[in-house]
Scaffold this active site. Structure first.
Site: not given
Ligand code: PEP
Length: 259
Positions: A173, A179, A219
């Site tokens: 990630e 986010g 995202s």
């Molecule tokens: C997360 O917090 O693990 C995440 C991927 O958030 P988002 O999908 O909102 O980017």
């Protein structure tokens, strides 16, 4: 095509009290078809306060959705005010636990050593840890993304044995994508997932690394899920914001429907 079972995980973070969580899961189940959940795993990670309610709902309605938790303490019990142990989660039929999410690394000062202890505790207690790694914006811009991520992978798996490693899940990630509405390009997600698999092969062996699932997170939306799920080394996704909409999360889980 590989033998790894695709895994779609929704991380609800600190959203939804237990009544709202019941509604959200019921709405999700309403939108999912049997085909959507076949041959892949679907997991939701609500706040701790909703786990018991959702366990009951999943059991009574025989939903094809599993429970995950957002964190755990490395010790099975003890004087740890405010913490939740792996055995407590296991008693609630929780199958997965997220460890080392960037929000915990950042806001709770969690380091790789602590995350490794949590991952080992999860494995010892029969849960599958979803170990999160990801570079910040500065590392990405300075060309150090891979170095940072692979160091996190190695550091977060200290003393995780080869026998236990099959139950690991790694979530890549990139912090700048969480986010923000910005997603890694499919090529960047694939390159990093392949690099992570390479590091796992070095740490364990090729066969073990080939069995470990690697997720992309940052995202993920209905509009980009298909381009991510076709990548060779990406075996699923960890979804934050979009998992709070039953309709959007159902489209993500049902990505093979081609609607
Ligand atoms: C997360 O917090 O693990 C995440 C991927 O958030 P988002 O999908 O909102 O980017």
């Amino acid at each position: 095509m590989n033998a790894r079972t695709p895994l779609i995980v929704g991380n609800w973070k600190m959203h939804r009290d237990h009544l709202e969580a019941i509604q959200l899961l019921q709405r999700l189940a309403y939108h999912l078809t049997e085909e959507d959940t076949a041959e892949q795993e679907t997991v939701v990670c609500p706040p701790f306060t909703a786990l018991r309610s959702l366990q009951t709902l999943i059991q009574s309605d025989r939903m094809a959705v599993a429970l995950g938790a957002q964190d755990c303490h490395p010790d099975p019990e003890g004087a740890h005010t405010g913490d939740i142990s792996v055995p407590m989660l296991a008693r609630l039929d929780v199958r997965y636990v997220v460890v080392g999410h960037s929000e915990r690394r950042l806001h709770h000062g969690e380091d790789d050593a602590l995350i490794a202890r949590k991952a080992r505790a999860a494995l010892a207690g029969g849960l599958r840890p979803i170990v999160c790694v990801g570079e910040g914006e500065t590392a990405r811009e300075s060309g150090q993304a891979e170095e940072v991520v692979l160091a996190q992978v190695r550091g977060s798996l200290v003393d995780v044995s080869p026998a236990e490693a099959a139950d690991l899940v790694i979530a890549y990630e990139p912090v700048w994508a969480i986010g923000t509405g910005r997603t890694a390009t499919p090529a960047d997600a694939q390159d990093m997932a392949a690099a992570i698999r390479g590091a796992l092969a070095e740490r364990y062996d090729e066969a073990t690394a080939a069995g470990i699932r690697i997720l992309y997170g940052g995202s993920v939306k209905p509009a980009n899920i298909r381009s991510l799920m076709t990548l060779d080394d990406v075996d699923g996704v960890l979804v934050g914001g979009a998992s709070l909409s039953a309709e959007d999360f159902a489209l993500i889980v049902g990505h093979r429907r081609g609607v």
